[in-house]
Design an enzyme around this catalytic site. Structure first.
Site, PDB file in Angstrom:
ATOM      1  N   GLY A   1      -9.818  -7.680  -1.931  1.00  0.00           N
ATOM      2  CA  GLY A   1     -10.212  -8.613  -0.881  1.00  0.00           C
ATOM      3  C   GLY A   1      -9.649 -10.020  -1.070  1.00  0.00           C
ATOM      4  O   GLY A   1      -8.481 -10.189  -1.421  1.00  0.00           O
TER       5      GLY A   1
ATOM      6  N   GLY B   1     -14.060  -3.788  -0.477  1.00  0.00           N
ATOM      7  CA  GLY B   1     -15.427  -3.267  -0.330  1.00  0.00           C
ATOM      8  C   GLY B   1     -15.700  -2.149  -1.322  1.00  0.00           C
ATOM      9  O   GLY B   1     -16.774  -2.069  -1.914  1.00  0.00           O
TER      10      GLY B   1
ATOM     11  N   ARG C   1       0.827  -1.220   0.000  1.00  0.00           N
ATOM     12  CA  ARG C   1       0.000   0.000   0.000  1.00  0.00           C
ATOM     13  C   ARG C   1       0.859   1.266   0.000  1.00  0.00           C
ATOM     14  O   ARG C   1       0.459   2.288  -0.547  1.00  0.00           O
ATOM     15  CB  ARG C   1      -0.949  -0.001   1.186  1.00  0.00           C
ATOM     16  CG  ARG C   1      -2.032  -1.026   0.966  1.00  0.00           C
ATOM     17  CD  ARG C   1      -3.172  -0.827   1.903  1.00  0.00           C
ATOM     18  NE  ARG C   1      -4.281  -1.649   1.430  1.00  0.00           N
ATOM     19  CZ  ARG C   1      -5.252  -2.092   2.188  1.00  0.00           C
ATOM     20  NH1 ARG C   1      -5.286  -1.797   3.461  1.00  0.00           N
ATOM     21  NH2 ARG C   1      -6.210  -2.814   1.682  1.00  0.00           N
TER      22      ARG C   1
ATOM     23  N   LYS D   1     -21.805 -15.080   0.747  1.00  0.00           N
ATOM     24  CA  LYS D   1     -23.243 -14.815   0.818  1.00  0.00           C
ATOM     25  C   LYS D   1     -23.830 -14.202  -0.443  1.00  0.00           C
ATOM     26  O   LYS D   1     -23.276 -13.238  -0.972  1.00  0.00           O
ATOM     27  CB  LYS D   1     -23.511 -13.846   1.969  1.00  0.00           C
ATOM     28  CG  LYS D   1     -23.224 -14.427   3.328  1.00  0.00           C
ATOM     29  CD  LYS D   1     -23.532 -13.364   4.341  1.00  0.00           C
ATOM     30  CE  LYS D   1     -23.380 -13.850   5.749  1.00  0.00           C
ATOM     31  NZ  LYS D   1     -23.461 -12.718   6.685  1.00  0.00           N
TER      32      LYS D   1
HETATM   33  P1  AMP Z   1     -16.847 -12.887   0.855  1.00  0.00           P
HETATM   34  O1  AMP Z   1     -16.317 -12.084   2.009  1.00  0.00           O
HETATM   35  O2  AMP Z   1     -18.323 -12.855   0.720  1.00  0.00           O
HETATM   36  O3  AMP Z   1     -16.109 -12.625  -0.436  1.00  0.00           O
HETATM   37  O4  AMP Z   1     -16.586 -14.411   1.260  1.00  0.00           O
HETATM   38  C1  AMP Z   1     -15.298 -14.936   1.389  1.00  0.00           C
HETATM   39  C2  AMP Z   1     -15.391 -16.158   2.235  1.00  0.00           C
HETATM   40  O5  AMP Z   1     -16.259 -17.094   1.648  1.00  0.00           O
HETATM   41  C3  AMP Z   1     -14.048 -16.849   2.372  1.00  0.00           C
HETATM   42  O6  AMP Z   1     -13.627 -16.760   3.708  1.00  0.00           O
HETATM   43  C4  AMP Z   1     -14.343 -18.293   1.978  1.00  0.00           C
HETATM   44  O7  AMP Z   1     -13.757 -19.226   2.859  1.00  0.00           O
HETATM   45  C5  AMP Z   1     -15.849 -18.369   2.074  1.00  0.00           C
HETATM   46  N1  AMP Z   1     -16.399 -19.431   1.217  1.00  0.00           N
HETATM   47  C6  AMP Z   1     -16.231 -19.564  -0.112  1.00  0.00           C
HETATM   48  N2  AMP Z   1     -16.827 -20.693  -0.531  1.00  0.00           N
HETATM   49  C7  AMP Z   1     -17.383 -21.289   0.548  1.00  0.00           C
HETATM   50  C8  AMP Z   1     -18.136 -22.475   0.742  1.00  0.00           C
HETATM   51  N3  AMP Z   1     -18.434 -23.281  -0.279  1.00  0.00           N
HETATM   52  N4  AMP Z   1     -18.561 -22.767   2.003  1.00  0.00           N
HETATM   53  C9  AMP Z   1     -18.249 -21.943   3.029  1.00  0.00           C
HETATM   54  N5  AMP Z   1     -17.552 -20.799   2.900  1.00  0.00           N
HETATM   55  C10 AMP Z   1     -17.116 -20.473   1.674  1.00  0.00           C
END
Ligand code: AMP
Length: 414
Positions: free
Chosen positions: A371, A394, A36, A219
């Site tokens: 991220g 984000g 950074r 999610k």
């Molecule tokens: P996000 O912050 O929404 O981009 O989510 C990232 C997180 O999603 C990471 O920590 C991954 O470990 C988790 N993740 C991705 N695929 C899966 C899955 N199939 N089951 C549970 N967690 C997941």
């Protein structure tokens, strides 16, 4: 609208108050990863090499906002920046108040000063917190504190420069109120922010087609906005990560113990309807009884039985996604394809990272939206083989959602 950049501003002899993102990981008082700082160097050099007096401000971590906390001090960052620039970078133990004013007054043309962590003052983030949580409206005393904090910072600069893309989706005092106080004609865009706007903005406004988005992560609820905003613009959206299982269950498929947002099934179903022909779901999953390193896995196409859960995309999906990626000319990726932190469930994410690296070599524009996907690309040693890795997780997601950033809109037009 293109924004006026720091290069286009006359900085000689002027105090340039530059908001940067020096939120770096620390290992004791050592900088564990200085990317950074390195990324901010072009804007920094643009000021000091042209005889400007540079005053840098940033946040670091999440201090309580109630004053100094040694583990969140920016002092080690000032030292490290000095080494990178091969010149002294002064440090002010306060970002506002008499000690800060005194330190700013000592900055010579061509010199640089870093102010102490903005978030030692809760005022920095109060307005943004209130925006996100209606129960947390600032009291009249807090409003006065915010105003005072903004004045205390704004008095340090003749000119304001925003080079902190990772914080541009936040209406923090140093991002919004300070440039508002300085006024039009005195607020410009840093070179890093400009680069992000060019890559992300151009990809969305004038994509070279086929334009493919790859979305993963935990999610659906976090990605509804971005899927809705991208659908009319892209030729395909490839879905991976735990989101997959909310989509599959919304189609009536059993997903065993996989992560699934059962209160979002209607939203998922309606996105699939809107995105018919564009949204591509995984056709197989790497499943296990437990999420643990080296777990015994089973590749399952179709329904997942009770007792198993999907933690990564399977080889059939990797192949299908690779075929789409290989023909794409613009690719944006946000969110891992599986639990990439826990091998062997990192295989799908790594395979997609490699497919993107190959696509870059074949002339596609590949953009990694910060991220976790950036972390995965770095971990795979493929960072140099992507067209652009966004510095804001984000922020890049909100940008892709098409949300205007007030912190950028207020900057002077070119
Ligand atoms: P996000 O912050 O929404 O981009 O989510 C990232 C997180 O999603 C990471 O920590 C991954 O470990 C988790 N993740 C991705 N695929 C899966 C899955 N199939 N089951 C549970 N967690 C997941």
């Amino acid at each position: 609208m293109a924004k006026k950049t720091i290069d286009q501003a006359d900085v000689a002899g002027k105090r340039v108050l530059m908001r940067v993102d020096f939120n770096v990981p620390l290992d004791g008082d050592k900088i564990a990863d200085d990317r950074r700082l390195v990324q901010a160097l072009p804007s920094i050099r643009s000021v000091i090499d042209r005889g400007g007096r540079l005053i840098l401000m940033s946040h670091l971590g999440r201090p309580s906002g109630g004053g100094y906390q040694a583990e969140f001090s920016l002092r080690p960052v000032a030292r490290h920046l000095g080494k990178l620039l091969e010149r002294d970078v002064a440090f002010a133990e306060e970002c506002v108040g008499p000690r800060a004013d005194e330190a700013v007054a000592k900055v010579e043309p061509g010199g640089a000063l870093l102010l102490e962590n903005l978030r030692f003052h809760s005022a920095e983030t109060l307005i943004d917190k209130a925006k996100r949580n209606p129960d947390k409206q600032p009291t009249p005393e807090q409003k006065a504190e915010i105003e005072g904090f903004a004045r205390g910072l704004a008095r340090h600069g003749d000119l304001y420069c925003n080079d902190a893309f990772g914080t541009c989706h936040r209406k923090h005092v140093s991002m919004y109120h300070v440039p508002m106080m300085l006024g039009a004609g005195r607020r410009v865009c840093g070179k890093l922010v400009q680069k992000e706007l060019n890559f992300l903005g151009d990809a969305l406004a004038r994509p070279v087609r086929p334009f493919v988005a790859i979305l993963g992560g935990a999610k659906v609820s976090d990605k509804i906005g971005v899927i809705e905003s991208l659908l009319p613009k892209v030729d395909a959206i490839l879905i991976g990560g735990a989101m997959t299982y909310t989509f599959l269950e919304s189609k009536g498929m059993r997903v065993g113990g996989s992560l699934c947002e059962r209160d979002k099934l209607d939203v998922a179903r309606s996105l699939l309807e809107k995105g018919a022909g564009k949204i591509r779901l995984p056709i197989d999953s790497i499943c296990a009884e437990q999420l643990e390193p080296g777990a015994v896995t089973k590749n399952i196409s179709g329904e997942i039985p009770q007792g198993l859960a999907g933690y990564d995309i399977g080889p059939g999906t990797v192949q299908a996604f690779r075929d789409v990626i290989a023909t794409a000319k613009t690719i944006i990726w946000n969110g891992p394809m599986g639990v990439f932190e826990t091998p062997p469930f990192d295989a799908g994410t790594l395979a997609i990272a490699r497919a993107l690296a190959d696509a870059t070599e074949s002339g596609a524009i590949t953009i990694i939206g910060g991220g976790d996907s950036s972390a995965a690309v770095e971990a795979a040693g493929l960072a140099d083989r992507m067209t652009h890795i966004s510095t804001g997780g984000g922020a890049s997601l909100e940008f892709l959602e098409g949300k205007p950033f007030a912190t950028i809109e207020i900057l002077d037009d070119a």
